[in-house]
Design a protein around this motif. Structure first.
Motif, short mmCIF file in Angstrom:
data_model
loop_
_atom_site.label_atom_id
_atom_site.label_comp_id
_atom_site.label_asym_id
_atom_site.label_seq_id
_atom_site.Cartn_x
_atom_site.Cartn_y
_atom_site.Cartn_z
N LEU A 170 40.31 -27.31 29.05
CA LEU A 170 41.40 -28.26 28.76
C LEU A 170 42.29 -28.43 29.98
CD1 LEU A 170 42.43 -27.18 25.15
CD2 LEU A 170 41.42 -29.37 25.81
N ASP B 134 46.68 -35.01 27.31
CA ASP B 134 45.75 -33.98 27.79
C ASP B 134 46.49 -32.78 28.37
OD1 ASP B 134 43.64 -35.48 27.00
OD2 ASP B 134 42.95 -36.05 29.01
N SER C 89 55.24 -26.56 19.71
CA SER C 89 55.53 -27.65 18.76
C SER C 89 55.68 -28.99 19.48
CB SER C 89 56.79 -27.30 17.98
OG SER C 89 57.04 -28.28 17.02
N LEU D 250 49.58 -26.24 25.46
CA LEU D 250 49.58 -25.59 24.16
C LEU D 250 48.55 -24.46 24.12
CD1 LEU D 250 50.07 -25.49 21.02
CD2 LEU D 250 48.31 -27.24 20.83
N ALA E 110 49.59 -39.71 21.34
CA ALA E 110 48.67 -40.51 22.15
C ALA E 110 48.13 -41.67 21.33
CB ALA E 110 47.52 -39.63 22.62
N ARG F 245 52.23 -30.18 20.51
CA ARG F 245 51.44 -30.75 19.41
C ARG F 245 51.90 -32.17 19.09
NH1 ARG F 245 51.67 -25.06 17.50
NH2 ARG F 245 49.53 -24.32 17.50
N ALA F 246 53.20 -32.39 19.14
CA ALA F 246 53.70 -33.74 18.88
C ALA F 246 53.17 -34.71 19.93
CB ALA F 246 55.23 -33.73 18.86
N GLY G 188 40.28 -30.51 32.43
CA GLY G 188 40.18 -31.86 31.89
C GLY G 188 41.49 -32.61 32.12
N VAL H 215 50.37 -34.46 21.62
CA VAL H 215 48.93 -34.67 21.41
C VAL H 215 48.72 -35.82 20.42
CG1 VAL H 215 46.90 -33.67 20.29
CG2 VAL H 215 48.18 -32.35 22.00
N LEU H 216 49.53 -35.85 19.37
CA LEU H 216 49.34 -36.87 18.34
C LEU H 216 50.07 -38.16 18.66
CD1 LEU H 216 49.38 -34.70 15.14
CD2 LEU H 216 47.44 -35.84 16.19
N ALA I 163 47.82 -30.73 25.50
CA ALA I 163 46.75 -29.92 24.88
C ALA I 163 46.47 -28.68 25.71
CB ALA I 163 45.48 -30.77 24.73
#
Lengths: 381, 327
Positions: free
Chosen positions: B253, B265, B317, B271, B326, B320-321, B256, B323-324, B268
């Protein structure tokens, strides 16, 4: 470092996507763990094979397209993104076929592989025995020399797909009775409908006969169905389990597609203030990406000539734990409907629950990781 | 596709590892924590010679960058050796200034970047929304702050705020200072710099976790109880196996993210590396037993760093927010 695809890879992906869009059944097939579903999935294998999509990484002479591992990964991404049916031939394609490519004779390959590619012969695996699970090398089923071949006797169990499959492969003791060890084992293939074979289907947790036990009573196997040298079965089988745990059993496309579906469902139906659920959805996305990139790195190593060994145990623990977490999150998103046996994610969840158990339990995998990758001393299990 | 380090990139990492192994880094970390930056600065000088601080600086300003893959390789090694100082912040400051220059504000880049690239100067910074503390402001050459759409060169800082990791020296910048740039370009460049800070922190966290795993594996091989090395016990083995899995799935990750440098990315990677390193710290502490719970064992240098790195420049946290978020 480079994650870009070549124009040839992009063209291949586009061709696969177009074919799948035109051919994937609009309605899901019945579960492949039922008699009706097994037949429907076998017909789907034939449809894939007719246009050379069933085994893209195999040489053309056996029904493949001879593409490399990167194109295979792309095909798998497209396959799962298209929502195409599960692969009833998977045991043969991902476990037996790599063994045949490495250890079989030309004649054996020519005889076995094309019928596997078309779905005409569907293979089950026959490793475990009632008293030999994680300690597989203690197995006692025997193959005894006879005129022109071998006579099998014993009791295999947890044989995936064996309830409806045509043939099976496994290892049998051919050496001295006293030496219950990795030595004196022989890898061979046999007909599940031969005289002396009794198959008793076993209902898995949801009742579907996804596996079976197989009783063998002097079942004749011709010499031509022995793979490699007699007595070398353990070494040969381990090269197969490396494939099973590692690259080929669970392609990342399966998980990236599932995570995409999960996110779509979350965006359309979840309560945005439920950040605990949001975090688990994010973890599903991140885990799928991690597994995809980890696999790209391993594929790059393979392409550079490295043979993967114990590293495949890292994969196996990761994807099997990940698969359960993903499905648990999906079921939670469904709310009260998550309990329904017919829900969109139910079959996947039941299937995922077996992941940490089969293909070498995760406890065995962690032992392998600790001993072979970290160099810790062997201890009692 | 070839998702592997080149031979040159791998060799770069090995050479930094060898240099830092030979440099008695733990005593430099302890001195740094006690307020003596001399041994730490000597380490920095050697890292500068190796070109580490030029990696995030564009060629136009005497750097060799941006080279995110090499930057990740370097920061993993710096994390592996717990190198003290505002490494991440110097990277983020360089990215901020270079980005501003791309938006037409070239003055601050011309003035500050060449010294940062050469390692003749370093920097720390605070960015709005990324926490109030400037790491190691007492030893940094430049203290930058972004508030609203203003980038300032701060004149001073308040009292030391002791971190759970004493080698991380935290200070609140004093308000005011010279305005280096202002306007929407500052806001945009600050967001880009914050992503780079998260990226470099992820790499440091991965290195921290790898060091904790290595030390713990070595320990359980030599520590005997019940007449046998404790590393032979399955409960010990499995915990270490899980630690390795966590770290080895964070690594791809990170690289990447180095290839795409998108917010999602990077989040991710941050995290996963942060959580894996923290889990490695918990495992290291547990498997070392009571001796691991001491300040005097060098293990503490990494143990105490894992948690702050997990949270700095993006808590789990927040990641994660992103990541979503995107598209």
């Amino acid at each position: 470092m480079d994650l870009r695809h070549t124009p040839e890879e992009d063209a291949f992906r586009a061709e696969a996507r177009a074919w799948l869009a035109a051919h994937v059944p609009a309605e899901p097939l019945p579960s492949l763990e039922t008699e009706e579903g097994f037949a429907a999935h076998r017909a789907w294998e034939a449809r894939l094979h007719a246009d050379r999509w069933s085994v893209v990484s195999w040489p053309r002479e056996y029904g493949g397209r001879g593409v490399d591992i990167f194109m295979w990964l792309l095909f798998e991404e497209e396959y799962f993104a298209a929502g195409a049916p599960g692969r009833v031939s998977q045991n043969g394609i991902s476990l037996l076929a790599p063994t045949l490519f490495d250890h079989a004779t030309e004649e054996q390959r020519a005889r076995v592989l094309p019928a596997m590619a078309s779905g005409e012969v569907i293979w089950a695996q026959a490793w475990s025995e009632p008293e030999s699970g994680s300690d597989l090398a203690s197995l006692t089923s025997r193959a005894v020399r006879t005129e022109g071949g071998w006579l099998l006797s014993g009791h295999k169990t947890w044989s995936s797909r064996a309830a409806f499959a045509d043939r099976a492969f496994g290892i049998f003791r051919t050496g001295p009775e006293a030496a219950k060890s990795h030595h004196g084992l022989t890898y061979l293939m046999f007909d599940l409908r031969a005289d002396g074979v009794t198959v008793r289907p076993i209902g898995r947790l949801d009742g579907k006969p996804a596996f079976a036990e197989v009783f063998l009573d002097d079942v004749f196997v011709p010499d031509e169905d022995v793979i490699g040298e007699p007595g070398q079965g353990w070494r040969i089988a381990m090269s197969t389990t490396g494939n099973e745990r590692g690259l080929t059993l669970r392609s990342p496309g399966r998980f990236t597609a599932a995570a995409d579906r999960l996110v779509q469902r979350w965006r359309t139906s979840a309560d945005p203030s439920d950040t605990a659920l949001r975090d688990r959805v994010a973890d599903a996305v991140v885990g799928a990406r991690a597994y995809q990139l980890f696999t790209y790195a391993n594929a790059s190593r393979c392409a550079a000539g490295t043979v993967l060994g114990a590293e495949s145990s890292l994969n196996k623990v990761f994807w099997s734990d990940y698969d359960i977490a993903l499905h648990e999150t999906a079921l939670d998103l469904l709310g009260a409907d998550g309990e329904l046996a017919g829900s969109e994610w139910a079959e996947g969840y039941v299937f995922a629950l077996a992941g940490p158990i089969y293909a070498g339990t995760n406890e065995i995998q962690r032992d392998i990781i600790a001993e072979r990758l970290l160099g810790l001393p062997k201890g009692r299990r | 596709m070839r998702f592997l380090l080149t031979d040159e990139q791998a060799a770069f990492g090995r050479s930094l590892d060898a240099m830092l192994t030979a440099a008695d880094t733990p005593s430099a970390v302890r001195a740094w924590a006690a307020g003596n930056a001399v041994p730490g600065n000597a380490l920095w000088a050697r890292l500068a010679e190796a070109g580490v601080f030029a990696l995030a600086v564009p060629e136009a300003y005497a750097g060799v960058g941006p080279l995110p893959v090499e930057l990740a390789v370097a920061c993993v090694e710096l994390g592996r050796h717990a190198v003290p100082g505002p490494v991440v912040e110097t990277v983020a400051a360089a990215v901020l200034l270079a980005r501003l220059a791309e938006h037409g504000e070239e003055g601050p880049a011309k003035r500050l970047l060449p010294a940062l690239a050469a390692g003749a100067a370093n920097a720390t910074l605070t960015l709005q929304g990324c926490g109030p503390y400037a790491l190691d402001a007492d030893s940094a050459t430049y203290l930058l702050t972004v508030r609203g759409d203003e980038l300032r060169l701060s004149r001073g800082y308040g009292a030391l705020q002791t971190s759970a990791d004493p080698a991380r020296r935290l200070y609140r910048p004093e308000p005011g200072g010279e305005v280096l740039a202002s306007g929407p370009a500052v806001t945009a460049a600050a967001a880009y710099a914050a992503d780079h800070a998260a990226f470099a922190t992820a790499a440091q966290a991965l290195g921290t976790g790898l060091a904790l795993l290595d030390r713990t594996v070595a320990y359980v091989k030599q520590r005997t109880q019940f007449g046998t090395a404790i590393g032979g016990f399955q409960a010990v083995k499995h915990r270490l196996a899980d630690t390795l899995i966590g770290l080895e799935f964070a690594r791809p990750l990170l690289f990447g993210a180095a290839l795409s440098m998108t917010s999602a990315d990077i989040a991710a990677a941050k995290l996963t590396a942060g959580e894996a390193a923290y889990a490695a710290a918990r495992t290291a502490l547990q498997l070392h037993g009571a001796v691991g719970y001491t300040q005097e064992l060098d293990l503490s240098l990494w143990l105490r760093k894992a948690r702050p790195l997990r949270d700095a420049w993006g808590t789990p946290s927040q990641c994660r927010a992103k990541v979503l978020a995107a598209p």
